[in-house]
Design a protein around this motif. Structure first.
Motif, PDB file in Angstrom:
ATOM      1  N   GLY A   1     -54.018  25.119  62.030  1.00  0.00           N
ATOM      2  CA  GLY A   1     -54.532  26.377  61.479  1.00  0.00           C
ATOM      3  C   GLY A   1     -54.595  26.389  59.960  1.00  0.00           C
ATOM      4  N   VAL A   2     -53.912  25.428  59.301  1.00  0.00           N
ATOM      5  CA  VAL A   2     -53.998  25.379  57.834  1.00  0.00           C
ATOM      6  C   VAL A   2     -55.382  24.893  57.401  1.00  0.00           C
ATOM      7  N   LEU A   3     -56.113  24.238  58.320  1.00  0.00           N
ATOM      8  CA  LEU A   3     -57.434  23.679  57.995  1.00  0.00           C
ATOM      9  C   LEU A   3     -58.512  24.750  58.143  1.00  0.00           C
ATOM     10  N   PRO A   4     -59.683  24.537  57.513  1.00  0.00           N
ATOM     11  CA  PRO A   4     -60.803  25.441  57.762  1.00  0.00           C
ATOM     12  C   PRO A   4     -61.155  25.419  59.249  1.00  0.00           C
ATOM     13  N   PRO A   5     -61.670  26.470  59.819  1.00  0.00           N
ATOM     14  CA  PRO A   5     -62.050  27.715  59.142  1.00  0.00           C
ATOM     15  C   PRO A   5     -60.920  28.733  59.042  1.00  0.00           C
ATOM     16  N   TYR A   6     -59.721  28.399  59.577  1.00  0.00           N
ATOM     17  CA  TYR A   6     -58.683  29.437  59.677  1.00  0.00           C
ATOM     18  C   TYR A   6     -57.949  29.652  58.348  1.00  0.00           C
ATOM     19  N   LEU A   7     -57.535  28.545  57.714  1.00  0.00           N
ATOM     20  CA  LEU A   7     -56.782  28.616  56.460  1.00  0.00           C
ATOM     21  C   LEU A   7     -55.564  29.525  56.577  1.00  0.00           C
ATOM     22  N   CYS A   8     -54.822  29.366  57.672  1.00  0.00           N
ATOM     23  CA  CYS A   8     -53.596  30.123  57.874  1.00  0.00           C
ATOM     24  C   CYS A   8     -52.408  29.183  57.724  1.00  0.00           C
ATOM     25  N   GLY A   9     -51.783  29.224  56.580  1.00  0.00           N
ATOM     26  CA  GLY A   9     -50.617  28.380  56.338  1.00  0.00           C
ATOM     27  C   GLY A   9     -50.822  27.495  55.127  1.00  0.00           C
ATOM     28  N   GLU A  10     -49.805  27.450  54.271  1.00  0.00           N
ATOM     29  CA  GLU A  10     -49.875  26.603  53.079  1.00  0.00           C
ATOM     30  C   GLU A  10     -48.716  25.625  53.021  1.00  0.00           C
ATOM     31  N   THR A  11     -47.814  25.692  54.008  1.00  0.00           N
ATOM     32  CA  THR A  11     -46.716  24.729  54.050  1.00  0.00           C
ATOM     33  C   THR A  11     -46.474  24.276  55.489  1.00  0.00           C
ATOM     34  N   CYS A  12     -45.947  23.065  55.632  1.00  0.00           N
ATOM     35  CA  CYS A  12     -45.496  22.537  56.926  1.00  0.00           C
ATOM     36  C   CYS A  12     -44.474  21.480  56.547  1.00  0.00           C
TER      37      CYS A  12
END
Lengths: 527, 196
Positions: A388-399
């Motif tokens: 989900g960090v990837l497009p198109p969602y862009l949900c999350g900036e850390t893992c």
């Protein structure tokens, strides 16, 4: 006996079953999962216990308890899982075992499905425990008997270090004709060995240190370590585990004779190393993982009068997965000629969420809701939903690691960031997300935790989770979260607008909220 | 006898089924095999490949060295080109020509056509059309498997036992269509690909 067609991981499972295993414990994690699943599949036939645990630490301790009862047990995990289980791992080296205990850890050089490529051999060394590193599926199968024997005779847990390329490669293997019986139930009464109070622990530590010489001697004589010295050889090649295969793939093309040392049992066989060093002018060290043997050999001062090449010298790449071609180059052999064809620039094809995945609809709603509040920071976690960090969602900036979404979100909110969202799967939550949520809820931290409840450990092949649905909601309430801010919803496209509204409401709430999108994993639902 | 092949496609297209059948056929012939596959995150709709080696002598490495593959066997035409560096100068490409367009920047038909036509030793198969003529779009991977049989020294019957293991429990119709897919693929492999 008829040959079997087995993955490396399955060969480990079969080897353990044939060596009198009574139970396997574990937490799923690529590339280790199939060791457990293979045993699980045959558990009824062999009368073996196989149930997944909440996390690797728990699994390890359960396996240790089984060993305490006198039974042979195995615990499986991926390399980063051993970080979670490091506490019982280090301390079980002190207690020792009763029934044999195998710690099967699968490393992931090249990071095919992991956040790092840490080399578990360092953990074995750190804990002063023996480690076996098979070079083939057959050897993995054969080793299991030896590992249990070493564990019981030396009174130590033993690590089996696997790597992706062996774990996930299939080959034909020949099984043993005899199958060992399980150990009888025989709980240990030697409480001084198991109670690590300082006076006992000091004694145990001395014993562990005294065992080291014997463990090295076992390595020197191990059938899995072999030294082959050739008349007139100038080059000596030291290889470990599966890296040995990449050497063997190339040595026939060398014009000069070479000395070969294969290492598949640790602690490092010091005498064998000294022998090959003495017999060679130049040495090449080939290892899958970190330059473990290479570093130990060289120490700070190096070996005067000898040239040692490997990952430290830059002759072999320091990161990534080993292969035949790197070894070929390091040996100075010309590359094989290949078809001369340039297809031009090809687009990548990264992994993506499955068609109809509930995470996708949850992310769409979360993204929309977050748009109305500038500066939203989202902390993601380990699972399918990391995509989900990837497009198109862009949900999350850390893992970062299992459960870190919740604790990092709390840390970030404590610094004054608002709004802060943690995204975590139901299984990852049970694994390591509950503990940080207890603290966050106690202080009513201004965070919104979104627990993606799809009822399965999806990424690793849809194993069942511990807690899902209403019991999960009840659990979260008991952890201290205000019931009115525990908000389950169904992430279906037709509920998009109402989902956006309820997510927005919780983002705007200045306190701890838990959103729970509930829909079964599509992959699991199809089975 | 030693045959090295790269099997490739997109996660979910049935690469592992193909390799499972070939491994079993090799085992039944008394040969050795090693087959490295991809599990985990990459399986989620991403590019997947499997290195498969069969030989009548021991096999050292699970991975094929660059320039040592006899064959690239692909269920998807774009994926062929990712692994072209593994092929021997006289290696063969057997691929489905049916694109699996799961990405926005999938190359246009002209690029794909030009590259496919430039390949020196190839068997191109419209696996979708063949599969549909058999009655199931799901057997596209098995059509490609059949097309490779001859190059690997097998006949369709060598694959029957493994197909029964894989598909027997799914009913007689599905098993029959898979067996038929192998045979149709085999004929096309012998003929050098789909006509036209």
């Amino acid at each position: 006996m008829q040959q079997l067609l087995l993955l490396g991981n399955e060969a480990v499972g079969m080897g353990a079953l044939h060596a009198g295993l009574s139970a396997v414990f574990g937490y799923p994690g690529t590339p280790s999962t199939e060791v457990f699943e293979f045993v699980e599949k045959l558990a009824p036939k062999y009368g073996v216990r196989a149930v997944w645990s909440a996390n690797e630490k728990v699994a390890f301790e359960e396996a240790l308890g089984m060993s305490h009862a006198g039974k042979r047990s195995m615990v499986t995990m991926k390399h980063v899982g051993l970080n979670v289980a490091a506490d019982p791992f280090m301390n079980s080296a002190m207690t020792g075992v009763n029934g044999g205990l195998v710690v099967a850890v699968a490393d992931d050089p090249g990071m095919h499905s992991s956040q790092n490529e840490q080399d578990s051999r360092y953990y074995a060394d750190f804990a002063r425990l023996p480690c076996f590193e098979p070079s083939s599926q057959q050897e993995a199968y054969d080793m299991m008997r030896s590992i249990f024997e070493v564990s019981e005779t030396m009174d130590v847990p033993v690590m089996l270090r696997l790597v992706t390329r062996l774990s996930h490669s299939r080959a034909n293997i020949t099984p043993n004709t005899d199958i060992l019986d399980q150990n009888p139930l025989n709980p240990s009464n030697d409480w001084k060995k198991w109670v690590l109070l300082p006076p006992n622990a000091r004694i145990r530590n001395r014993l562990l240190i005294e065992k080291q010489r014997d463990l090295v001697n076992l390595s020197e004589r191990s059938p899995y370590n072999s030294l082959d010295l050739k008349e007139g050889a100038k080059l000596g090649i030291i290889s470990t585990g599966i890296a040995t295969n990449y050497v063997m793939e190339n040595v026939a093309d060398l014009e000069q004779p070479v000395n070969l040392l294969k290492i598949s049992q640790y602690p490092i066989p010091e005498h064998l190393i000294k022998e090959i060093v003495r017999a060679s002018d130049e040495l090449l060290v080939v290892e899958e993982g970190y330059p473990f043997v290479e570093s130990k050999m060289l120490g700070i001062f190096g070996i005067p009068g000898k040239t040692v090449r490997g990952k430290l010298s830059g002759d072999i790449p320091a990161t990534g997965e080993m292969n035949c071609d790197f070894v070929r180059k390091a040996l100075g052999l010309a590359p094989f000629s290949k078809l001369n064809f340039d297809p031009g620039v090809l687009p990548g094809r990264p992994p993506m969420l499955c068609k109809g995945c509930p995470h996708a609809d949850a992310f769409k709603a979360l993204k929309k809701a977050a748009e109305s509040i500038p500066g939203t920071k989202m902390f993601s976690d380990i699972g399918c939903y990391t995509l989900g960090v990837l497009p198109p969602y862009l949900c999350g900036e850390t893992c970062v690691d299992m459960g870190a979404s919740v604790s990092m979100a709390y840390g970030s909110a404590s610094a004054g960031v608002y709004p802060v969202v943690a995204i975590i799967g139901d299984s990852t939550f049970i694994h390591s997300g509950m503990t940080p949520l207890i603290g966050a809820a106690k202080h009513d931290a201004d965070i919104t935790v979104m627990i993606m409840d799809n009822s399965f450990v999806a990424m690793t092949g849809a194993q069942e989770t511990m807690t899902t649905g209403q019991p999960l909601i009840d659990l979260i309430e008991r952890l201290g979260v205000d019931r009115s801010h525990i908000v389950p919803f169904n992430p279906l496209p037709r509920h998009h607008n109402e989902n956006v509204n309820l997510i927005r409401r919780e983002l705007e709430h200045h306190g701890t909220s838990v959103l729970i999108p509930q829909r079964v994993c599509v992959k699991a639902a199809k089975r | 006898m030693e045959k090295n092949m790269i099997l490739c496609g997109v996660g979910g297209q049935g690469i592992l089924s193909i390799s499972y059948v070939i491994c079993n056929a090799a085992l039944a012939n008394g040969w050795n095999f090693k087959q490295a596959e991809v599990h985990g995150m990459a399986q989620r709709g991403g590019a997947v490949q499997s290195h498969l080696r069969i030989a009548d002598k021991p096999i050292a490495s699970d991975l094929i060295p660059e320039g040592r593959a006899d064959l690239i066997l692909s269920v998807e035409p774009l994926e062929v080109f990712r692994y072209i560096g593994f092929l021997k100068p006289d290696g063969i490409i057997i691929t489905s020509t049916v694109p699996y367009v799961s990405i926005d920047n999938y190359p246009d038909a002209e690029f794909m056509q030009a590259n496919l036509q430039r390949l020196p030793h190839k068997i191109l198969i419209d696996a979708k059309e063949i599969a549909q003529s058999i009655g199931s779009p799901k057997v596209q991977n098995i059509v490609i498997l059949g097309a490779a049989a001859h190059s690997l020294g097998f006949v369709p019957e060598n694959f029957d036992t493994a197909l029964e293991e894989l598909f027997g429990r799914k009913g007689e119709d599905i098993l029959r269509m898979n067996k038929q897919a192998v045979r149709k693929g085999y004929e096309l492999g012998l003929a050098g690909g789909t006509p036209g």
